[in-house]
Structures are given as structure tokens and as C-alpha cells.
Motif scaffolding. Structure first.
Motif, PDB file in Angstrom:
ATOM      1  N   LEU A 244       0.829  -1.205   0.000  1.00  0.00           N
ATOM      2  CA  LEU A 244       0.000   0.000   0.000  1.00  0.00           C
ATOM      3  C   LEU A 244       0.866   1.258   0.000  1.00  0.00           C
ATOM      4  O   LEU A 244       0.580   2.221  -0.728  1.00  0.00           O
ATOM      5  N   ALA A 245       1.918   1.260   0.812  1.00  0.00           N
ATOM      6  CA  ALA A 245       2.814   2.417   0.861  1.00  0.00           C
ATOM      7  C   ALA A 245       3.479   2.647  -0.490  1.00  0.00           C
ATOM      8  O   ALA A 245       3.593   3.797  -0.950  1.00  0.00           O
ATOM      9  N   GLY A 246       3.908   1.557  -1.141  1.00  0.00           N
ATOM     10  CA  GLY A 246       4.515   1.698  -2.467  1.00  0.00           C
ATOM     11  C   GLY A 246       3.533   2.228  -3.490  1.00  0.00           C
ATOM     12  O   GLY A 246       3.886   3.052  -4.347  1.00  0.00           O
ATOM     13  N   SER A 247       2.282   1.770  -3.412  1.00  0.00           N
ATOM     14  CA  SER A 247       1.257   2.245  -4.349  1.00  0.00           C
ATOM     15  C   SER A 247       0.985   3.732  -4.154  1.00  0.00           C
ATOM     16  O   SER A 247       0.881   4.490  -5.132  1.00  0.00           O
ATOM     17  N   ILE A 248       0.875   4.149  -2.905  1.00  0.00           N
ATOM     18  CA  ILE A 248       0.618   5.562  -2.627  1.00  0.00           C
ATOM     19  C   ILE A 248       1.805   6.419  -3.050  1.00  0.00           C
ATOM     20  O   ILE A 248       1.637   7.475  -3.677  1.00  0.00           O
ATOM     21  N   TRP A 249       3.013   5.955  -2.736  1.00  0.00           N
ATOM     22  CA  TRP A 249       4.213   6.723  -3.119  1.00  0.00           C
ATOM     23  C   TRP A 249       4.333   6.824  -4.631  1.00  0.00           C
ATOM     24  O   TRP A 249       4.676   7.891  -5.165  1.00  0.00           O
ATOM     25  N   GLY A 250       4.043   5.734  -5.344  1.00  0.00           N
ATOM     26  CA  GLY A 250       4.091   5.779  -6.801  1.00  0.00           C
ATOM     27  C   GLY A 250       3.059   6.727  -7.379  1.00  0.00           C
ATOM     28  O   GLY A 250       3.342   7.460  -8.337  1.00  0.00           O
ATOM     29  N   ALA A 251       1.850   6.726  -6.806  1.00  0.00           N
ATOM     30  CA  ALA A 251       0.803   7.622  -7.296  1.00  0.00           C
ATOM     31  C   ALA A 251       1.151   9.085  -7.053  1.00  0.00           C
ATOM     32  O   ALA A 251       0.805   9.961  -7.853  1.00  0.00           O
ATOM     33  N   MET A 252       1.848   9.365  -5.962  1.00  0.00           N
ATOM     34  CA  MET A 252       2.181  10.747  -5.617  1.00  0.00           C
ATOM     35  C   MET A 252       3.400  11.264  -6.375  1.00  0.00           C
ATOM     36  O   MET A 252       3.498  12.464  -6.647  1.00  0.00           O
ATOM     37  N   THR A 253       4.326  10.381  -6.695  1.00  0.00           N
ATOM     38  CA  THR A 253       5.602  10.835  -7.276  1.00  0.00           C
ATOM     39  C   THR A 253       5.814  10.399  -8.727  1.00  0.00           C
ATOM     40  O   THR A 253       6.757  10.864  -9.362  1.00  0.00           O
TER      41      THR A 253
ATOM     42  N   SER B 111      15.497  12.628 -32.614  1.00  0.00           N
ATOM     43  CA  SER B 111      15.882  12.641 -31.202  1.00  0.00           C
ATOM     44  C   SER B 111      14.873  13.477 -30.426  1.00  0.00           C
ATOM     45  O   SER B 111      14.209  14.360 -30.990  1.00  0.00           O
ATOM     46  N   PHE B 112      14.788  13.218 -29.129  1.00  0.00           N
ATOM     47  CA  PHE B 112      13.815  13.957 -28.327  1.00  0.00           C
ATOM     48  C   PHE B 112      14.205  13.916 -26.863  1.00  0.00           C
ATOM     49  O   PHE B 112      14.920  13.035 -26.412  1.00  0.00           O
ATOM     50  N   GLN B 113      13.734  14.922 -26.143  1.00  0.00           N
ATOM     51  CA  GLN B 113      13.710  14.920 -24.683  1.00  0.00           C
ATOM     52  C   GLN B 113      12.264  14.744 -24.258  1.00  0.00           C
ATOM     53  O   GLN B 113      11.354  15.280 -24.891  1.00  0.00           O
ATOM     54  N   VAL B 114      12.051  13.990 -23.189  1.00  0.00           N
ATOM     55  CA  VAL B 114      10.694  13.715 -22.741  1.00  0.00           C
ATOM     56  C   VAL B 114      10.085  14.997 -22.195  1.00  0.00           C
ATOM     57  O   VAL B 114      10.536  15.533 -21.186  1.00  0.00           O
ATOM     58  N   LYS B 115       9.045  15.488 -22.869  1.00  0.00           N
ATOM     59  CA  LYS B 115       8.389  16.733 -22.453  1.00  0.00           C
ATOM     60  C   LYS B 115       6.870  16.610 -22.413  1.00  0.00           C
ATOM     61  O   LYS B 115       6.216  17.328 -21.668  1.00  0.00           O
ATOM     62  N   ASN B 116       6.323  15.728 -23.210  1.00  0.00           N
ATOM     63  CA  ASN B 116       4.875  15.633 -23.331  1.00  0.00           C
ATOM     64  C   ASN B 116       4.301  14.792 -22.187  1.00  0.00           C
ATOM     65  O   ASN B 116       3.840  13.665 -22.381  1.00  0.00           O
ATOM     66  N   ILE B 117       4.335  15.335 -20.964  1.00  0.00           N
ATOM     67  CA  ILE B 117       3.839  14.630 -19.783  1.00  0.00           C
ATOM     68  C   ILE B 117       2.321  14.775 -19.730  1.00  0.00           C
ATOM     69  O   ILE B 117       1.793  15.894 -19.680  1.00  0.00           O
ATOM     70  N   VAL B 118       1.617  13.668 -19.753  1.00  0.00           N
ATOM     71  CA  VAL B 118       0.153  13.687 -19.789  1.00  0.00           C
ATOM     72  C   VAL B 118      -0.464  13.429 -18.423  1.00  0.00           C
ATOM     73  O   VAL B 118      -1.641  13.725 -18.204  1.00  0.00           O
ATOM     74  N   ASP B 119       0.297  12.870 -17.497  1.00  0.00           N
ATOM     75  CA  ASP B 119      -0.241  12.585 -16.167  1.00  0.00           C
ATOM     76  C   ASP B 119       0.916  12.550 -15.181  1.00  0.00           C
ATOM     77  O   ASP B 119       1.949  11.936 -15.452  1.00  0.00           O
ATOM     78  N   ALA B 120       0.742  13.218 -14.046  1.00  0.00           N
ATOM     79  CA  ALA B 120       1.820  13.273 -13.056  1.00  0.00           C
ATOM     80  C   ALA B 120       1.234  13.453 -11.668  1.00  0.00           C
ATOM     81  O   ALA B 120       0.199  14.111 -11.494  1.00  0.00           O
ATOM     82  N   GLY B 121       1.898  12.845 -10.692  1.00  0.00           N
ATOM     83  CA  GLY B 121       1.494  13.005  -9.306  1.00  0.00           C
ATOM     84  C   GLY B 121       1.911  14.360  -8.771  1.00  0.00           C
ATOM     85  O   GLY B 121       2.784  15.029  -9.348  1.00  0.00           O
ATOM     86  N   PRO B 122       1.311  14.792  -7.663  1.00  0.00           N
ATOM     87  CA  PRO B 122       1.632  16.128  -7.124  1.00  0.00           C
ATOM     88  C   PRO B 122       3.075  16.270  -6.655  1.00  0.00           C
ATOM     89  O   PRO B 122       3.580  17.389  -6.563  1.00  0.00           O
ATOM     90  N   LEU B 123       3.746  15.169  -6.366  1.00  0.00           N
ATOM     91  CA  LEU B 123       5.140  15.237  -5.908  1.00  0.00           C
ATOM     92  C   LEU B 123       6.124  14.739  -6.966  1.00  0.00           C
ATOM     93  O   LEU B 123       7.270  14.444  -6.658  1.00  0.00           O
ATOM     94  N   ALA B 124       5.657  14.631  -8.212  1.00  0.00           N
ATOM     95  CA  ALA B 124       6.515  14.129  -9.292  1.00  0.00           C
ATOM     96  C   ALA B 124       7.676  15.089  -9.541  1.00  0.00           C
ATOM     97  O   ALA B 124       7.558  16.306  -9.355  1.00  0.00           O
TER      98      ALA B 124
END
Length: 469
Positions: A191-200, A213-226
Motif C-alpha cells: 500500500l505504501a509503495g502504491s501511494i508513493w508511486g501515485a504521488m511521485t 531525437s527527443f527529450q521527454v516533455k509531453n507529460i500527460v499525467d503526473a502526481g503532485p510530488l513528481a
């Protein structure tokens, strides 16, 4: 009494009341098995919905796939999905609250039930009265015998033996009492791992043409602590993208040859990825998920090799097709439309009136409007899904510990008491599981105590093993 003393007295009463409420009302409720089962079912149901309903897509995607009329199942529309957060189930406040509440319930159960059970198993006492053996699941009485004759049989079966005077206590399998505690602990880790993964954690999507070539920029979903900063110091180059087809023309597998580049553009890693075989670098995983046609490279007569982009056309759900327009005169007064369905099939060439003129394949040439048109290459694009989930190592640790603890829980905790009194030897025992196996073990021990030259009578107590929980 002054006001300060009065306030302190009231505060102490409030604290005492809260403690009583917590211990007598709230804690038993949290430790209730029915509540834990209800929470687990809710978590499972919403996890299923997060698997069935695509996560992290755009609003137009949900509008197209979950229209209001007709609504799926009569109620599931894109508005319901967005309002309830079913498009990002694992990061909604209510799903995280369910996880926290379930973890609290497990913790309460551990401290109110599992630890006391372990303490009771470790706290034992010698029997000093023959009547105590009547309460055991299995007991025997010998007219003659000694505790010393019992020791070899117990030692052979790996019992831990405690002896004091004419009383003996032996036990084994205490790990079986520890197992349920470790089960709860491992579930809390998951549960702790799931919550930490969802937040970060975060997820991005990129569609890159072969050779780009590319840098990853098109972030479509992110946790509040990502922390997307971990993507800034490196980039990815798509050396090549290709598709393997079946003899019938269907897609068998698609591949991407990727290089990871540092700040200076030096290659630090290179891997070929395909579906179910991702690339992992610095906690970020790149999955092969999609493909497209990016451009067409062609030659007009003896011109240099030219390149034009191709766009995906709207087919109304009738398959995927890409198209572009190729001028055949310098003033752009004439040209042809070129359509393609995949990276290996036939390309269709239409004139300005929409009439099919001819077909051509990669590497072939044709004459159109008096111009020799050669198709040099159909350039594909690789669709990558990029995910970072710092909670995954924690979750894997929890699952590994869970498997170990489940095996621990199957170990029987067996106890045996013996008492030598008034010229008689009393032996009895009980276990918390595997009752039949324990009964056989006790009988074997009792048989070993009997010797042919001794006239000992063994009386098995009538207490049924099935009645001992």
C-alpha cells in the motif's frame, strides 16, 4: 481554582474522553474484519475500473469513446468519467483515502489481534494438575514412565523443550504465529509503495520519427510530488523504427532501436525495444506502444531526395490511413495525392480530381503528369509511453515478503505438555492447524514411550480434535 487550572482540568478530561473513544469505539471498528473485507472489495472494484477505462487520455478521447447518447451501461458517459476522476483513478483523493483507510485497518488488526496472539503463544506455563490435560485436544495417561523417556521423541521432531521439576513444556512452529503479522506488514508495504508511486510518478507520450531525437516533455499525467527534472539531463534518439509483418499482411511486431544520450550527446545506452520489452534508464521506463507514418521520402526525375510529412486522415473508424500531396510542377499548379496504410503495403496515387492513377511501392518509380516519381522511403514514427514510478521497488518488496509470509502462516504452532505426578505420566498437546497430522505425531510419540516389557496403559482422552480451534 483559577481559570488556568480549570482549563487544564477540562483539557485533561477531553484527552481522556478521546482516548476512551479511540480504544473502545474507533479501534474495534477499524480492526473489524468486515470493514477490511469491504475496503478490499472497493479497492479491487475501482482498480478494475482503472484497468478497463483508459487512464490519462484527453477529454476529446473520452467524448469520442464515451458519448452521452447512448451512454455506456445507461450511465457511463465522458462527463461521469471526468467528474468522478475515473480517467485517473489511482491518483484521486478518494482512491488514496481508501488505501490509507485499509492500511489503518490492517495496522489496527495487527496491534489488537495478531500481536496479542503472538504474545499468548510465547507466554506459556507448566501444567501442575492432571485435570488440566482433560482440556487438551489429545492427551494420554501412563501408569509408569518418566519425563526423560519423552525427551528423545520431542527432540527428534525439533520441539523446543522447557523443563522444570516434574513438568515439561515443548513447542515448535512459533513462526506460524509470526506469519500473519508479516502478512499484514507486507500488505502495508505494498500500500505504501502504491501511494508513493501515485504521488511521485508520471507518464508521458511521444511520437518520434525514425532517425529523430527527443527529450521527454509531453507529460500527460503526473502526481503532485513528481519530479520531471530527472528527464532534463538526457535525451533519446530513435536510430530506427520498423515493423515485422505476418505472411497475411498483419502486424506481427514493431521495434525501435533506441539510444540514450547524455548532455554532451554521447551514447550511454542502446537497446532494441518492442512490445513487452521496454528500455529502463535512471528509474524511467520507455514502452513500445504505438506507431505511425511520419513522412515520405521521394525523388522527382533527377532531383535531390525530398521529404514531405504525412498526416493521418479521418476514416470514420474504418482503419488507419495517412496521406500527403506531392507537387509535380515547380509552380505547384499540378500534383498528386499519395495515400498509405502501413510501412510495407502499396501506396495509392490520386490525381487532382480524386481519380486513382496508379500504385507504387517503396523503392519503385512511376511516371505521373510527365514526371518520374520514385518512392525512396516511407518513414515510420515510433509511439513511446514513458513512465516513472518510484513506488514499484517498494511494491515488489512487499509482494516478495507477502509470498514468504504466506508460507510462514501455513506452519503449525504445536504445543505439548507433560507432567509426572503420583507415579503416573500425563502427556497432551494441541495445535492451531493441521490437526490430523498433529494427532498422528502425538500418537507416534506415545507409541515410542510404550515398551514391550512395560505394562503401561494408554488412555486417549475422548476430546475430539475437531473441537479444538
Amino acid at each position: 481554582m483559577n481559570s488556568k487550572d480549570f482549563s487544564s482540568s477540562n483539557l485533561a478530561k477531553v484527552v481522556a474522553t478521546v482516548k476512551i473513544f479511540f480504544r473502545q469505539e474507533l479501534l474495534p471498528l477499524l480492526a473489524d474484519l468486515r470493514l477490511a473485507i469491504l475496503l478490499l472489495l472497493a479497492i479491487a472494484a475501482f482498480s478494475i475500473s482503472g484497468t478497463v477505462i483508459e487512464q490519462g487520455q484527453s477529454i476529446p478521447y473520452y467524448q469520442s469513446n464515451y458519448p452521452e447518447n447512448p451512454a455506456l451501461f445507461g450511465f457511463l458517459t465522458w462527463k461521469v468519467i471526468i467528474i468522478l476522476g475515473l480517467d485517473r483513478v489511482y491518483r484521486t483523493w478518494w482512491f488514496l483515502s481508501l488505501l490509507i483507510l485499509f492500511g489503518t485497518s490492517l495496522t489496527a488488526c495487527t496491534f489488537t489481534r495478531q500481536f496479542p496472539a503472538l504474545k499468548a503463544a510465547r507466554n506459556w506455563k507448566f501444567f501442575d494438575r492432571s485435570g488440566q490435560f482433560e482440556k487438551l485436544a489429545l492427551s494420554a495417561e501412563f501408569e509408569t514412565g518418566s519425563l526423560n523417556s519423552l525427551l528423545p521423541a520431542l527432540q527428534k521432531r525439533r520441539y523446543r523443550i522447557f523443563q522444570e521439576g516434574n513438568s515439561l513444556y515443548a513447542r515448535k512452529g512459533i513462526v506460524g504465529r509470526i506469519g500473519p503479522i508479516v502478512v499484514h506488514a507486507s500488505m502495508l508495504i505494498v500500500l505504501a509503495g502504491s501511494i508513493w508511486g501515485a504521488m511521485t510518478g508520471f507518464m508521458a507520450q511521444e511520437l518520434i520519427p525514425s532517425g529523430g531525437s527527443f527529450q521527454v516533455k509531453n507529460i500527460v499525467d503526473a502526481g503532485p510530488l513528481a519530479n520531471p527534472q530527472i528527464l532534463k539531463d538526457w535525451s533519446v534518439k530513435v536510430n530506427r523504427f520498423w515493423i515485422d509483418y505476418t505472411p497475411e499482411g498483419g502486424i506481427d511486431q514493431f521495434y525501435s532501436d533506441l539510444s540514450v544520450l547524455d548532455k554532451e550527446g554521447k551514447e550511454v545506452d542502446r537497446q532494441k525495444i518492442y512490445v513487452n520489452k521496454p528500455l529502463r534508464y535512471r528509474g524511467v521506463t520507455l514502452y513500445q506502444t504505438d506507431w505511425s507514418i511520419a513522412a515520405i521520402r521521394f525523388q522527382l526525375n533527377n532531383s535531390p531526395i525530398l521529404q514531405l510529412p504525412m498526416a493521418q486522415l479521418d476514416t470514420g473508424g474504418q482503419g488507419r490511413i495517412w496521406g500527403t500531396w506531392i507537387p509535380t510542377k515547380p509552380d505547384l499548379s499540378e500534383g498528386v495525392s499519395l495515400l498509405a496504410r502501413d510501412l510495407q503495403g502499396t501506396l495509392l496515387i490520386y490525381d487532382t480530381k480524386g481519380q486513382l492513377q496508379t500504385t507504387v511501392r517503396e523503392g519503385m518509380a512511376t511516371v505521373i503528369n510527365g514526371v518520374r516519381l520514385k518512392i525512396v522511403e516511407v518513414v515510420g514514427s515510433t509511439g513511446l509511453q514513458i513512465k516513472a514510478d518510484p513506488g514499484i521497488p517498494i511494491v515488489y518488496t512487499g509482494f516478495g515478503l507477502l509470498m514468504l509470509s504466506v508460507m510462514m502462516s501455513y506452519v503449525s504452532h504445536s504445543q505439548i505438555w507433560a507432567l509426572q505426578k503420583d507415579g503416573r505420566l500425563y502427556v497432551g498437546g494441541r495445535t492451531n492447524r493441521a490437526q490430523v497430522a498433529f494427532e498422528r505425531e502425538i500418537i507416534e510419540i506415545l507409541e515410542e514411550l510404550q515398551r514391550p516389557e512395560m505394562s503401561e496403559k494408554v488412555a486417549i482422552a475422548p476430546t475430539s480434535l475437531a473441537s479444538e480451534s
